[in-house]
Design a protein around this motif. Structure first.
Motif, short mmCIF file in Angstrom:
data_model
loop_
_atom_site.label_atom_id
_atom_site.label_comp_id
_atom_site.label_asym_id
_atom_site.label_seq_id
_atom_site.Cartn_x
_atom_site.Cartn_y
_atom_site.Cartn_z
N MET A 158 -30.04 -8.12 -3.55
CA MET A 158 -30.20 -7.31 -4.75
C MET A 158 -31.41 -6.41 -4.63
O MET A 158 -32.53 -6.87 -4.59
CB MET A 158 -30.38 -8.24 -5.94
N ASN B 239 -26.98 -2.77 -11.56
CA ASN B 239 -26.44 -3.61 -10.49
C ASN B 239 -25.99 -4.96 -10.99
O ASN B 239 -25.20 -5.63 -10.36
CB ASN B 239 -27.51 -3.84 -9.41
N ARG C 245 -20.04 7.47 -7.40
CA ARG C 245 -18.86 6.69 -7.70
C ARG C 245 -17.62 7.28 -7.06
O ARG C 245 -17.51 8.49 -6.88
CB ARG C 245 -18.62 6.66 -9.19
N ARG D 127 -22.52 -5.60 -10.95
CA ARG D 127 -21.89 -5.74 -9.65
C ARG D 127 -22.06 -7.15 -9.12
O ARG D 127 -21.27 -7.65 -8.36
CB ARG D 127 -22.54 -4.74 -8.70
N PHE D 128 -23.15 -7.78 -9.52
CA PHE D 128 -23.48 -9.06 -8.90
C PHE D 128 -23.07 -10.27 -9.72
O PHE D 128 -23.00 -11.36 -9.23
CB PHE D 128 -24.99 -9.16 -8.66
N ALA E 207 -26.97 -13.31 -10.84
CA ALA E 207 -27.18 -11.98 -11.38
C ALA E 207 -27.94 -12.03 -12.70
O ALA E 207 -28.78 -11.17 -12.98
CB ALA E 207 -25.82 -11.29 -11.59
N GLU F 237 -35.37 -11.51 -14.59
CA GLU F 237 -36.62 -11.31 -13.85
C GLU F 237 -36.92 -9.83 -13.70
O GLU F 237 -38.06 -9.40 -13.84
CB GLU F 237 -36.53 -12.00 -12.48
N GLY G 241 -32.42 0.81 -15.18
CA GLY G 241 -32.01 0.92 -13.78
C GLY G 241 -31.52 -0.39 -13.22
O GLY G 241 -31.64 -0.66 -12.04
N LEU G 242 -30.98 -1.24 -14.09
CA LEU G 242 -30.56 -2.57 -13.65
C LEU G 242 -29.04 -2.73 -13.67
O LEU G 242 -28.51 -3.82 -13.79
CB LEU G 242 -31.19 -3.64 -14.55
N TRP H 162 -31.51 -12.49 -11.86
CA TRP H 162 -32.05 -11.25 -11.36
C TRP H 162 -32.31 -10.27 -12.50
O TRP H 162 -33.34 -9.60 -12.56
CB TRP H 162 -31.06 -10.66 -10.35
N ASP I 177 -24.04 2.97 -15.25
CA ASP I 177 -23.87 3.38 -13.88
C ASP I 177 -23.19 4.75 -13.80
O ASP I 177 -22.40 5.02 -12.92
CB ASP I 177 -23.00 2.34 -13.15
N GLY I 178 -23.45 5.60 -14.79
CA GLY I 178 -22.92 6.95 -14.76
C GLY I 178 -21.55 7.11 -15.37
O GLY I 178 -21.13 8.21 -15.68
N ALA I 179 -20.82 6.03 -15.55
CA ALA I 179 -19.47 6.15 -16.10
C ALA I 179 -19.45 5.56 -17.49
O ALA I 179 -20.18 4.61 -17.79
CB ALA I 179 -18.48 5.40 -15.22
#
Lengths: 818, 59
Positions: free
Chosen positions: B43, A35, B52, A38-39, A93, A99, A32-33, A96, A10-12
């Motif tokens: 999602m 996320n 960020r 986060r979930f 998550a 999948e 690109g997953l 997700w 995520d860029g960091a």
């Protein structure tokens, strides 16, 4: 070790625990997953160390292996469907992520992951995308995959659920309609409703109620008919009489154009009955996945030896009787057979209940699915596929799974007596009323049958159990075996394992003291060579820290140990460069036999390394207490449970931990069989024992306790043997979970009392003719509803701060484990 | 009031349609897995990494 493994997520830049997780995190980010982080609900899945080894999955590209698990799809040419068990699916998550990442692959047309069962259904083009590629990617994400043959039982369960859902829907919709019409008539009649409307509503009600009776209520009739033929009674008999009788009579009165119709009562009755049955079925289907655990135990591949000793990796489905296979230490035996070369120890605890690893040598039989703990052996295969002991056990488990939990069975027995009595009462009531007032006899008998329906009684248990189980799962305590929840509530003693349970299991190698016969670097290399064959947390300390302890930062010499034998609870022995070495606790070394100098007063655990002629080095290892361990022990005691500490570690180290946690009863130097006999001893004294553990050596002990709890970071074998699994890092869900399970039991008792009280008090009223059928149906539904609502309260019980412990943390900090 | 002789049967036809739609959904496994579906709407499938906050870098 901060700063060793990093990945850009995520860029960091974030730190990760190991190289595998770093690779997985990079993969997740590249797709690109990101996320996912986060979930996700928890710290993510525990990763078996070898999960990334893609070559392992190459066997699944062999046509015979593919045919064994993948069905071809009738709809699309060349497309096939396979079911895959995933280890470590914990939250939405994960679903997700799987999948999302597989959906991107070319050739994949459909991916579906079921959160509750950890099963995945994949529809794809094998010509475009080899299955090994899919499995490799799953493994890279940290979900160890295992393709399984389409499970007939699970498929049947899904079909039954779908069927029940359709029946429930028809009954629900039908009930609402009929109730509307009934309300119109009840309100309209006193206000002078014209006969033609009354007539019309009756006919319409009949049209709507008929499919409800013929379609939705069909299972009741079928089972009632079965009961009658088997000459027993169940709830279905009076239910069928009430529904069928009410419906037939109502049609007759509709035809005559006068008299009372009961379409409203019978549709409502049908709907609530079906609702209860549906909830109960869901609870049952969800309860146990023991068979899945067994499927995970079944090895996928085997190393077949041909005539000139050449080894090829083949799939287990390709094995034939008479094949010769080589089984390496740490692997499961692929099928039942007989050892032809080599000697080893086999852990058969999960299959036979035998707690001690069995010594096996040439000529001895080995069981497919048991674990080879010792050395590599060659096995001649004698039984394969459905003939093996393991598949026999799997069949037994399937049968056991179809059963209802013990408490629910007790309620069924009560209900059966109740039903017999009900039928008797109904007949008597009908006979008496046909003497007194024949015109009301039918109506009153119908009311008796409906009002006495013990469906609240049968709902009382399953709804409470399901809600309680769900609450525990969200709080971080997964119930994996039926009946565990009831037994947890009744427990009064908790035996805790030390290493990996009360302590973090991340043992650090702190110091090495050599006796002067070998330099420290050599001693460390010898120890590492032996320990790299073990799964024990102690071994992990050597693997992680040995190189850091070499004096002057010199590189660690790489040695290879052969014929390494694991002696659970004691240590390891093996041969390095022609010399025999042992590493382990004091008793293990002195038992060789060797005489040793007295233990020093240094804190921490000592691990001794020796060869035939004497001690070489003493390693000092230390294990930090798990955060919240002391709090959990205090809570357990506050709830009236007595904590025990039992560990294979040296008494001094165990005493130290016991003192820090305030545990009075502890035992050190315990072998698995000692722990088991401790459990038996306590059980003989009338105690109900909860065992909490995590290691391979705990598996048989876990199986012997009343309730067993494994830690999610523990070995898969321990998890398979346990009835419950703690899904987080903390021990806090355990005392909280005991609170919830006690509350669940309390609710079950309330529900049983409530429904019995309702049934017993409503019966005389109905028999006296004071309750019309519609009121009986409302009373019946209300009692069911109260029971269900009472059970649903359990879902809102507080359970500490264990829900979604990681989520806020993960987005803010750099901790991101694969 | 005679209008109900038309309206109620009409309602029943709509009801039949609802039942058919539900059966179709069940047959297509729409109700097989209800745990994860509730999350799915939250999602996004292919979202670019959001900017960020500075707090992210505090280590």
């Amino acid at each position: 070790m901060p700063g060793r493994f990093q990945a850009v997520v995520d860029g960091a830049e974030r730190e990760l625990c190991c190289v595998g997780c770093a690779a997985a995190a990079r993969l997740i980010d590249q797709m690109g997953l990101a996320n996912y982080y986060r979930f996700r609900d928890e710290g993510g899945a525990p990763r078996p160390p070898d999960a990334v080894d893609r070559a392992r999955y190459a066997v699944w590209d062999r046509p015979r292996m593919l045919d064994a698990v993948a069905r071809s799809c009738p709809g699309a040419a060349g497309e096939r469907e396979v079911e895959i068990l995933l280890e470590g699916i914990r939250c939405a998550a994960c679903v997700w992520l799987v999948e999302g990442s597989l959906g991107q692959l070319p050739g994949v047309s459909e991916v579906q992951v079921a959160l509750a069962t950890g099963r995945m259904r994949l529809q794809w083009q094998p010509a475009e995308l080899p299955l090994s590629e899919v499995l490799g990617r799953l493994a890279a994400l940290g979900f160890a995959p295992q393709p399984v043959e389409g499970n007939v039982v699970l498929e049947a369960q899904a079909r039954a659920r779908r069927q029940a859902l359709k029946r429930l829907f028809v009954a629900g919709i039908g009930m609402m309609q009929v109730m509307t019409f009934a309300a119109a008539v009840y309100i309209g009649l006193p206000a002078g409703m014209e006969d033609q409307f009354h007539e019309f509503f009756r006919i319409i009600s009949m049209i709507v109620a008929t499919p409800v009776v013929l379609y939705s209520a069909a299972p009741f009739f079928r089972r009632a008919w079965l009961d009658i033929r088997l000459r027993t009674v169940s709830m279905d008999v009076p239910v069928s009489i009430a529904i069928g009788g009410g419906w037939a009579a109502s049609i007759w009165f509709t035809w005559l154009g006068h008299g009372e119709v009961y379409f409203d009562s019978i549709t409502m009755f049908t709907f609530y009955l079906l609702l209860g049955r549906y909830l109960e079925m869901q609870a049952r289907h969800r309860a146990g996945d023991v068979a899945d655990a067994l499927a995970r135990l079944t090895p996928q591949s085997a190393m077949r030896l041909d005539a000139d000793g050449q080894a090829t990796v083949i799939g287990v489905a390709e094995l034939e009787v008479g094949d010769r296979v080589r089984v390496l230490p740490g692997e499961h035996f692929p099928a039942d057979g007989r050892i032809v070369a080599g000697r080893t120890h086999a852990d058969e605890s999960l299959l036979t209940g035998e707690s001690v690893p069995q010594s096996r040598q040439a000529g001895d039989a080995v069981i497919g699915g048991s674990l080879n703990l010792g050395a590599a052996v060659d096995v001649s295969i004698e039984r394969v596929g459905g003939d093996t002991l393991l598949s026999g056990i799997a069949r037994m488990l399937h049968r056991a799974q179809a059963e209802r939990p013990p408490m629910a069975r007790a309620a069924d027995r009560i209900a059966r007596w109740f039903v017999g009595g009900t039928l008797l009462v109904a007949c008597t009531v009908f006979w008496i009323w046909s003497q007194l007032d024949p015109s009301r006899a039918f109506e009153i008998t119908l009311a008796v049958l409906i009002v006495t329906c013990p469906c609240a009684l049968s709902l009382a248990m399953p709804t409470a159990l399901t809600t309680g189980t769900g609450r525990l799962a969200r709080g971080g305590l997964l119930v994996t075996r039926q009946g565990s929840l009831e037994r947890l509530a009744r427990a009064d003693t908790v035996i805790l394992d030390k290493t990996g349970t009360l302590t973090q299991g991340r043992i650090r190698l702190r110091a090495v003291e050599v006796t002067g016969r070998e330099p420290a670097a050599r001693a460390l290399a010898l120890a590492l060579a032996l320990e790299s064959h073990s799964e024990h947390p102690l071994a992990g300390a050597f693997v992680a820290d040995a190189s850091a302890l070499v004096p002057d930062g010199a590189p660690l010499e790489s040695l290879v140990a052969t014929e390494v034998v694991n002696h659970p609870g004691q240590g390891l022995s093996g041969i390095i460069a022609g010399g025999e070495y042992r590493i382990g606790n004091r008793a293990f070394i002195t038992g060789w036999p060797l005489s040793l100098p007295d233990a020093s007063a240094e804190p921490g655990t000592e691990v001794l390394l020796a060869d035939r002629s004497g001690l070489l080095a003493v390693f000092r290892v230390e294990d930090q207490l798990r955060p919240g361990a002391a709090r959990a022990v205090t809570d357990l005691r506050a709830m009236g449970l007595e904590p025990w500490l039992a560990s294979g570690d040296q008494p001094a180290a165990v005493a130290e931990v016991a003192r820090r946690l305030g545990i009075d009863s502890w035992r050190g130097g315990q072998l698995p069989e000692d722990k088991l006999s401790l459990i038996r001893e306590l059980q003989a004294a009338g105690r109900r024992v909860v065992m909490v553990g995590d290691g391979i050596n705990d598996a048989p002990v876990l199986a012997g306790a009343d309730v067993s709890v494994a830690l999610v970071r523990g070995t898969p074998l321990a998890q398979n043997a346990a009835g419950m699994v703690l899904t987080g890092e903390s021990l806090a869900p355990l005392p909280a979970g005991i609170g919830v399970s006690r509350q669940t039991l309390r609710v079950i008792r309330q529900n049983l009392g409530l429904s019995l009280a309702y049934n017993l008090s409503a019966l005389p009223l109905a028999a006296a003719g004071l309750v019309p059928p519609w009121l009986a149906a409302i009373g019946m539904s209300a009692s069911s509803l109260i029971v269900v609502l009472n059970a649903l309260r359990l879902g809102r019980l507080p359970m500490g701060e264990t829900v979604t412990p990681d989520r806020p943390q993960v987005t803010r900090t750099q901790a991101a484990g694969g | 009031m005679e209008i109900i002789f038309v309206l109620i049967p009409l309602g029943l036809i709509l009801l039949l349609f609802a039942v058919w739609a539900f059966f179709w959904a069940v047959r297509n496994r729409q109700f097989d897995n209800l745990d994860a579906e509730a999350w799915r709407i939250l999602m996004d499938g292919d979202q670019a990494p959001p900017p960020r906050e500075p707090a992210d870098r505090d280590r």
